[in-house]
Design a protein around this motif. Structure first.
Motif, PDB file in Angstrom:
ATOM      1  N   ALA A 124       0.827  -1.208   0.000  1.00 37.99           N
ATOM      2  CA  ALA A 124       0.000   0.000   0.000  1.00 37.99           C
ATOM      3  C   ALA A 124       0.861   1.258   0.000  1.00 37.99           C
ATOM      4  CB  ALA A 124      -0.924  -0.011   1.220  1.00 37.99           C
ATOM      5  N   ALA A 125       1.912   1.267   0.819  1.00 31.44           N
ATOM      6  CA  ALA A 125       2.797   2.439   0.881  1.00 31.44           C
ATOM      7  C   ALA A 125       3.529   2.632  -0.440  1.00 31.44           C
ATOM      8  CB  ALA A 125       3.793   2.277   2.023  1.00 31.44           C
ATOM      9  N   ALA A 129      -4.584  -1.575   7.680  1.00 39.38           N
ATOM     10  CA  ALA A 129      -3.178  -1.939   7.458  1.00 39.38           C
ATOM     11  C   ALA A 129      -2.524  -0.998   6.444  1.00 39.38           C
ATOM     12  CB  ALA A 129      -3.084  -3.386   6.969  1.00 39.38           C
ATOM     13  N   GLY A 130      -3.311  -0.534   5.476  1.00 39.26           N
ATOM     14  CA  GLY A 130      -2.766   0.400   4.495  1.00 39.26           C
ATOM     15  C   GLY A 130      -2.294   1.707   5.103  1.00 39.26           C
ATOM     16  N   LEU A 131      -2.804   2.043   6.289  1.00 34.83           N
ATOM     17  CA  LEU A 131      -2.391   3.277   6.964  1.00 34.83           C
ATOM     18  C   LEU A 131      -1.067   3.122   7.714  1.00 34.83           C
ATOM     19  CD1 LEU A 131      -5.820   4.345   8.537  1.00 34.83           C
ATOM     20  CD2 LEU A 131      -4.714   5.332   6.520  1.00 34.83           C
ATOM     21  N   VAL A 132      -0.636   1.886   7.934  1.00 39.19           N
ATOM     22  CA  VAL A 132       0.536   1.645   8.786  1.00 39.19           C
ATOM     23  C   VAL A 132       1.789   2.335   8.246  1.00 39.19           C
ATOM     24  CG1 VAL A 132       2.079  -0.137   9.685  1.00 39.19           C
ATOM     25  CG2 VAL A 132      -0.389  -0.520   9.686  1.00 39.19           C
ATOM     26  N   GLY A 133       1.969   2.327   6.935  1.00 39.35           N
ATOM     27  CA  GLY A 133       3.160   2.930   6.361  1.00 39.35           C
ATOM     28  C   GLY A 133       3.067   4.417   6.115  1.00 39.35           C
ATOM     29  N   MET A 134       1.894   5.002   6.372  1.00 37.74           N
ATOM     30  CA  MET A 134       1.701   6.417   6.072  1.00 37.74           C
ATOM     31  C   MET A 134       2.505   7.361   6.971  1.00 37.74           C
ATOM     32  SD  MET A 134      -0.139   6.598   3.359  1.00 37.74           S
ATOM     33  CE  MET A 134       0.906   5.201   2.908  1.00 37.74           C
ATOM     34  N   PRO A 135       2.644   7.103   8.276  1.00 46.67           N
ATOM     35  CA  PRO A 135       3.488   8.008   9.071  1.00 46.67           C
ATOM     36  C   PRO A 135       4.916   8.101   8.532  1.00 46.67           C
ATOM     37  CG  PRO A 135       2.161   6.639  10.506  1.00 46.67           C
ATOM     38  CD  PRO A 135       1.977   6.102   9.120  1.00 46.67           C
ATOM     39  N   THR A 136       5.459   6.971   8.108  1.00 44.75           N
ATOM     40  CA  THR A 136       6.811   6.981   7.546  1.00 44.75           C
ATOM     41  C   THR A 136       6.851   7.703   6.215  1.00 44.75           C
ATOM     42  OG1 THR A 136       7.305   4.867   8.633  1.00 44.75           O
ATOM     43  CG2 THR A 136       8.745   5.533   6.815  1.00 44.75           C
ATOM     44  N   VAL A 139      -5.613   5.888  -1.590  1.00 43.10           N
ATOM     45  CA  VAL A 139      -4.966   4.865  -2.423  1.00 43.10           C
ATOM     46  C   VAL A 139      -4.343   3.781  -1.534  1.00 43.10           C
ATOM     47  CG1 VAL A 139      -3.001   4.429  -3.943  1.00 43.10           C
ATOM     48  CG2 VAL A 139      -4.555   6.320  -4.434  1.00 43.10           C
ATOM     49  N   ALA A 140      -3.669   4.195  -0.473  1.00 47.45           N
ATOM     50  CA  ALA A 140      -3.048   3.223   0.434  1.00 47.45           C
ATOM     51  C   ALA A 140      -4.096   2.315   1.069  1.00 47.45           C
ATOM     52  CB  ALA A 140      -2.252   3.956   1.518  1.00 47.45           C
ATOM     53  N   MET A 141      -5.213   2.895   1.498  1.00 48.71           N
ATOM     54  CA  MET A 141      -6.261   2.087   2.126  1.00 48.71           C
ATOM     55  C   MET A 141      -6.903   1.125   1.127  1.00 48.71           C
ATOM     56  SD  MET A 141      -8.082   4.907   4.633  1.00 48.71           S
ATOM     57  CE  MET A 141      -9.134   3.677   5.426  1.00 48.71           C
ATOM     58  N   LEU A 142      -7.106   1.601  -0.104  1.00 50.68           N
ATOM     59  CA  LEU A 142      -7.710   0.734  -1.123  1.00 50.68           C
ATOM     60  C   LEU A 142      -6.793  -0.434  -1.478  1.00 50.68           C
ATOM     61  CD1 LEU A 142      -9.326   3.356  -3.534  1.00 50.68           C
ATOM     62  CD2 LEU A 142     -10.494   1.830  -1.937  1.00 50.68           C
ATOM     63  N   VAL A 143      -5.500  -0.153  -1.621  1.00 45.64           N
ATOM     64  CA  VAL A 143      -4.556  -1.229  -1.949  1.00 45.64           C
ATOM     65  C   VAL A 143      -4.479  -2.235  -0.805  1.00 45.64           C
ATOM     66  CG1 VAL A 143      -2.133  -1.762  -2.414  1.00 45.64           C
ATOM     67  CG2 VAL A 143      -3.215   0.201  -3.513  1.00 45.64           C
ATOM     68  N   GLY A 144      -4.388  -1.736   0.440  1.00 43.34           N
ATOM     69  CA  GLY A 144      -4.350  -2.639   1.585  1.00 43.34           C
ATOM     70  C   GLY A 144      -5.606  -3.483   1.682  1.00 43.34           C
ATOM     71  N   ALA A 145      -6.769  -2.854   1.455  1.00 47.68           N
ATOM     72  CA  ALA A 145      -8.031  -3.589   1.517  1.00 47.68           C
ATOM     73  C   ALA A 145      -8.108  -4.646   0.412  1.00 47.68           C
ATOM     74  CB  ALA A 145      -9.202  -2.615   1.392  1.00 47.68           C
ATOM     75  N   ALA A 146      -7.682  -4.287  -0.789  1.00 45.66           N
ATOM     76  CA  ALA A 146      -7.734  -5.240  -1.902  1.00 45.66           C
ATOM     77  C   ALA A 146      -6.824  -6.434  -1.645  1.00 45.66           C
ATOM     78  CB  ALA A 146      -7.336  -4.537  -3.203  1.00 45.66           C
ATOM     79  N   TRP A 147      -5.631  -6.171  -1.097  1.00 44.81           N
ATOM     80  CA  TRP A 147      -4.673  -7.264  -0.866  1.00 44.81           C
ATOM     81  C   TRP A 147      -5.179  -8.199   0.231  1.00 44.81           C
ATOM     82  CZ3 TRP A 147      -1.636  -8.394  -4.521  1.00 44.81           C
ATOM     83  CH2 TRP A 147      -0.517  -9.210  -4.333  1.00 44.81           C
ATOM     84  N   ALA A 148      -5.792  -7.633   1.282  1.00 46.64           N
ATOM     85  CA  ALA A 148      -6.359  -8.473   2.338  1.00 46.64           C
ATOM     86  C   ALA A 148      -7.634  -9.157   1.866  1.00 46.64           C
ATOM     87  CB  ALA A 148      -6.653  -7.624   3.575  1.00 46.64           C
ATOM     88  N   VAL A 193       4.075   5.900  -5.322  1.00 47.96           N
ATOM     89  CA  VAL A 193       4.154   6.044  -6.774  1.00 47.96           C
ATOM     90  C   VAL A 193       3.079   7.014  -7.270  1.00 47.96           C
ATOM     91  CG1 VAL A 193       3.856   4.848  -8.978  1.00 47.96           C
ATOM     92  CG2 VAL A 193       5.194   3.772  -7.149  1.00 47.96           C
ATOM     93  N   VAL A 194       1.849   6.833  -6.802  1.00 46.36           N
ATOM     94  CA  VAL A 194       0.746   7.711  -7.229  1.00 46.36           C
ATOM     95  C   VAL A 194       0.988   9.137  -6.747  1.00 46.36           C
ATOM     96  CG1 VAL A 194      -1.721   8.182  -6.976  1.00 46.36           C
ATOM     97  CG2 VAL A 194      -0.920   5.833  -7.319  1.00 46.36           C
TER      98      VAL A 194
END
Length: 377
Positions: free
Chosen positions: A95-96, A259-266, A120-129, A101-102
């Motif tokens: 997701a990150a 889970a897609g939000l986990v990498g957002m702080p970094t 975008v991060a949340m959608l990618v994380g949701a799709a992968w899970a 990239v986007v």
């Protein structure tokens, strides 16, 4: 009224007994480990405490705990559904990467850029899970196996695309490979209470809102009730009209979105790009933190802060002549102690409830016998 007050008091005492027992057990075991290595445990604890309360350490702990908290929430959503989403690690990294990239490919005003990256991060994380959820309900594949394999696939996808000439660039100065740097409009805000201690990352606000949303949905909505019901008994939930398969997929989607939000702080507060040194392994730490917090948002927050505190003080312990691995031992012992302590307290509380029910049934039988005797007489 007194009876209910007594029951609530017992529940409160049992709830406090578990973490106290766990911390006491962890303290004793860790002290024994330190003594076995020839070190004084109280000296180590004093070093950790004095270093952990410094202003710069407090900022570090808050920033680190923000990421850990989101990972713990993502895992806890699955746990409450009796699902073991062990794929948070792959979900947040993929997701990150996609969000970086986007975000690097567009240049929008901040009020559009930041929501775009986060969504975008949340959608990618949701799709992968969600893939793991579909495999479970459609083909009966265990979510543990599916998410482990998806972790590996996510790593392979990132490794393939994170190359010069594809979706990444080679920095000639540092010889590192990374995505396009996010524009300033894609940088999240920070708080600076003490300039010498460094900034507190603003994503802590999003993490707090996620925790409040988790609590509200779980405890104040029909969906949360259905989720908890399915987690306790699928057959009972299905008999009451709950679509179990839909709940499994929905829960995995929500878990992946968090889970897609986990990498957002970094990404948004620190690196502003996805590089080969992007943090890994946070998803597995989230499993331990969810266990520590017993899947409760407040408990997860305490577990995240404790884990970040141990991370911060481990380097200082090593600097003072202690083995750095001691902190890893502490973390493992704390998790085991919490799991064991809560199970012991649960069994003790269940035993007390059974004895109380038995006493009430015996008393009711005695009263019934007395009434019969009085009627006969």
């Amino acid at each position: 009224m007194k009876k209910f007050a007594k029951i609530d008091k017992e529940r409160l005492l049992l709830g406090l007994a578990a973490p106290v027992l766990a911390l006491l057990a962890a303290f004793i075991v860790t002290s024994l480990v330190l003594l076995a290595t020839g070190k004084q445990p109280f000296d180590a604890f004093q070093i950790m405490g004095s270093y952990g309360v410094k202003s710069d350490s407090q900022v570090y702990i808050l920033n680190k705990a923000t990421t850990y908290y989101l990972a713990g929430l993502a895992v806890a959503i699955g746990f409450r559904m009796n699902l073991f989403n062990i794929g948070v690690d792959g979900q947040y990294r993929l997701a990150a990467f996609v969000a970086a990239v986007v975000g690097g490919a567009v240049s929008l005003p901040s009020f559009l850029e930041l929501p775009l990256i986060i969504i975008v991060a949340m959608l990618v994380g949701a799709a992968w899970a969600g893939l793991a959820g579909l495999l479970k309900v459609g083909r009966g594949v265990s979510e543990v196996i599916a998410t482990i394999m998806l972790n590996s696939i996510a790593t392979a996808i990132i490794g393939y695309l994170l190359q010069p000439g594809r979706l990444a660039h080679l920095d000639a100065n540092t010889n590192s490979v990374h995505t396009t740097v996010l524009p300033k409009s894609g940088w999240f805000f920070t708080f600076t209470a003490n300039p010498a201690a460094g900034p507190i990352e603003g994503f802590i606000v999003i993490a707090a809102l996620a925790g409040v949303g988790y609590w509200f949905v779980l405890n104040r909505t029909r969906f949360g009730f259905d989720l908890r019901t399915v987690g306790q008994s699928e057959s009972a939930a299905q008999a009451s009209g709950v679509n179990v398969k839909r709940m499994v997929v929905t829960s995995m989607l929500i878990s992946g979105a968090v889970a897609g939000l986990v990498g957002m702080p970094t990404l948004l507060n620190e690196s502003h790009q996805y590089a080969t040194d992007f943090p890994t392994g946070i998803g597995f730490t989230g499993i331990a933190i969810a266990l520590l917090g017993r899947n409760h948002p407040a408990g997860i927050a305490v577990g995240a802060l404790l884990w970040a505190f141990l991370d911060r003080t481990s380097n200082w312990l090593e600097f003072n002549g202690y083995d750095k691995e001691i902190v890893g031992v502490m973390q493992g012992v704390i998790v085991l102690s919490v799991v064991v302590a809560y199970e012991l307290v649960r069994r003790y509380g269940l035993g007390r409830q059974q004895r109380r029910v038995g006493e009430e049934l015996a008393a009711a039988a005695a009263r019934k016998t007395t009434v019969k005797e009085e009627v006969t007489a």
